[in-house]
Design an enzyme around this catalytic site. Sequence first.
Site, PDB file in Angstrom:
ATOM      1  N   HIS A 295      96.204 -69.827  38.313  1.00 34.93           N
ATOM      2  CA  HIS A 295      96.477 -68.447  37.930  1.00 34.93           C
ATOM      3  C   HIS A 295      97.727 -68.340  37.062  1.00 34.93           C
ATOM      4  O   HIS A 295      97.828 -67.443  36.221  1.00 34.93           O
ATOM      5  CB  HIS A 295      96.602 -67.575  39.177  1.00 34.93           C
ATOM      6  CG  HIS A 295      95.283 -67.057  39.651  1.00 34.93           C
ATOM      7  ND1 HIS A 295      95.029 -66.740  40.959  1.00 34.93           N
ATOM      8  CD2 HIS A 295      94.128 -66.807  38.985  1.00 34.93           C
ATOM      9  CE1 HIS A 295      93.786 -66.309  41.070  1.00 34.93           C
ATOM     10  NE2 HIS A 295      93.227 -66.354  39.896  1.00 34.93           N
TER      11      HIS A 295
ATOM     12  N   ARG B 140      80.274 -68.234  39.435  1.00 34.12           N
ATOM     13  CA  ARG B 140      80.432 -69.084  40.620  1.00 34.12           C
ATOM     14  C   ARG B 140      80.489 -68.186  41.855  1.00 34.12           C
ATOM     15  O   ARG B 140      81.443 -67.419  42.020  1.00 34.12           O
ATOM     16  CB  ARG B 140      81.703 -69.909  40.508  1.00 34.12           C
ATOM     17  CG  ARG B 140      81.833 -70.718  39.219  1.00 34.12           C
ATOM     18  CD  ARG B 140      83.218 -71.354  39.170  1.00 34.12           C
ATOM     19  NE  ARG B 140      83.442 -72.145  37.971  1.00 34.12           N
ATOM     20  CZ  ARG B 140      83.982 -71.671  36.843  1.00 34.12           C
ATOM     21  NH1 ARG B 140      84.320 -70.386  36.763  1.00 34.12           N
ATOM     22  NH2 ARG B 140      84.172 -72.458  35.812  1.00 34.12           N
TER      23      ARG B 140
ATOM     24  N   CYS C 274      77.476 -74.582  29.664  1.00 36.53           N
ATOM     25  CA  CYS C 274      78.503 -73.807  30.367  1.00 36.53           C
ATOM     26  C   CYS C 274      79.658 -74.672  30.852  1.00 36.53           C
ATOM     27  O   CYS C 274      80.515 -74.202  31.595  1.00 36.53           O
ATOM     28  CB  CYS C 274      77.905 -73.056  31.553  1.00 36.53           C
ATOM     29  SG  CYS C 274      77.175 -74.115  32.822  1.00 36.53           S
TER      30      CYS C 274
END
Length: 727
Positions: A329, A436, A647
């Site tokens: 993050h 996901r 992907c």
Amino acid sequence: MNTDCCSIYLAEPDQKLLRLKATDGLNIDAVGQTIMRFDEGLTGWVAERGEPIKVHNALQHARFKQFPAIEEDTYSGFLGVPIMHRRKILGVISLQQSESRYFEQEEEAFLVTLSAQLASTFANVTLRLRSQDVQTNEHAGLVLQGASGARGVGIGHSYLVQTNIEFSDVSLKKVSESEPEKARYFNAVENTRADIIQMTQRMSDQLPKDALAIFDVYQQLLDAASLGNEVVEKINQGWCAVSALKIVVEKYIAEFEKMDDPYIRERAVDVKDLSRRLLEHLTAKANRALAIPTSAIIIAEEVTASMLAEIPREQITGIVSFKGAENSHAAIMARALGIPAVIGVRDVPILQLDDVDIIVDGYSGKVFICPNEAILDEYRKLESEDKAFADLLKEEADEYAQTACGRRISMYINSGMGFEGDIAEQQHIEGIGLYRTEYLFMMRQRFPSEQEQQAFYQEVLGDFDGKPVIMRTLDVGGDKQLPYFPIIEENPFLGWRGIRLTLDHSEIFLVQIRAMIKANILTNNLHIMLPMVSDIGEIEEASRLIKQAHREVEKEMFDADNAARVPMPKIGVMIEVPSMIFQLDKLKGKIDFCSIGTNDLTQYLLAVDRNNDKVSGLYDAYHPTVLTAIKMIADETKKIGIPCSVCGELAGDPGGAMLLTGMGFDQLSMNTQNVLRVKWVLKKADHLVLQKLVEDVLDCTRPDQVKFRVNRTILNIGAAGILRAGN
């Protein structure tokens, strides 16, 4: 070994030179002074050949060279073994005997064993010795190598951020009264919530909604259903609040860090960051004063989102994190804020980077410590050019992706957090190519209910109403475990994971599929993708279960006359297990689409664990074998008429996107931060040029040859800004 002399020579940095560093038998005054080239003497010969050499009578050998200072002319027998670390010569261990001696094979084998055991230690010592220049010489110009976390150039002064307390500082302790401890914990939770709210407000004008959602994740982790209930349970068992938090948090961190998926694995950092803040409130060690330089390069063992939120954006010019990955993050925030970042810097004591001038090159992953004026001047120019390039990318953000000749490429995003609202509004983002679903399952003490899953999926499908959303069914197992469903295997990468696990537990699979189908009723934009498929039988069994779930939802929600109101989603598979490459012709009529997961496909084709630092250098999606396999998939799926996208990480790399487009793919899915760069490079490339590039690289034998040709094409089409700082 009953020998008369033992000496160690170490290789000089980046030179074909050996320097005597230690000896028992030679002239001690020569240590540090005697230098020889790799093509000089018997010791140099060992380094030059990279293999053990033993000589019965060294004084008579053609390669013997006299170095008067070391006084070795009294020795005759010689055995030398290279000290090697990851294919590089670090030095040589040499044994010498006064009389003629031919060392036995067992003696040679022993010295080789000793050398191998010392090699990694010598590698670290060498790096630490070099890093001492940071303290002793302000003009050292030391260059550290890491990985790019966020592109760009940052020039400033280091600001070392160290946490007040770590869980390693906590000793486990039990108490007699649990209620006061629960009150302490709940108070710490509320104080931490207040911190996060303050961070969110501070960053709300600087971050887009998808990046700002990082703090929503932190709020979710504080909920009782995540960490809270387990901490309270440990307190009820007699542990103090701090001990209970330590026990629960370390369990979650250990589970996350074992996972293969880098996106999920990086959530360990979020848990660690949030829990450390809870710990500070529990131990009254929060709210320390910060003295931040005007142009601060943030240095930390592991930079976190909350660290960045606490420092004014205008004062941060760069980030250096010793730990972390592209999916952390902190890296996501750095990219959103436009802060250059280098992550994964190793082998340098962190304290030595405090209070020094630094340049962060987020393109090459280099960190320049105490750079000289010439380097500073060059990077000041590059910094100015880099800002102009970033502004150019933003100007073209709303354009659709297409090649110079007008061939449209659909740009999809990879996601999984459930906070994609702002991204969905961008017209050039045409859907989610990989959603996901694992994250919903991770931070819980049990499997999420059908109703919980339905609500979660419904929000995502609603945000992308009118655009396809490809949801991957639960992809856990092996090393990617759920905390409440542990699986212990000797070889998790080849084990019980993905579709293998969910087919064995159809009760888990059916609940998830039912939730997806219900969530899709109003939007009808769901595509279901099956992970880790290795044979046609798995597809047939999964399809049967999906049809069963569809019938059950029809029967539950509508009468027979309205059954058509439950749309049947399209079904696809991820092509990531090599066996599927040879079964593509059997897919026709069984699936509606497929998508290549280049990460696992690369790992399995090359037999490389990309998370093992001893072999991770061999993991390379640019390997000609991987590219050949992808081209085979492109050709075969086109032949049988099944739409195929990509992907994996290769799709988000500008050079990789060029190769994939040249192979014929017209749908690419990537992390959001890569979209603008991929679009920009594709618009400069003619499709015929890309086809020719593919033909060229498929004749290569090594990844570096492929990269050279890709980079040459990028330069030829005038897109050098993608490769490095500046124009």
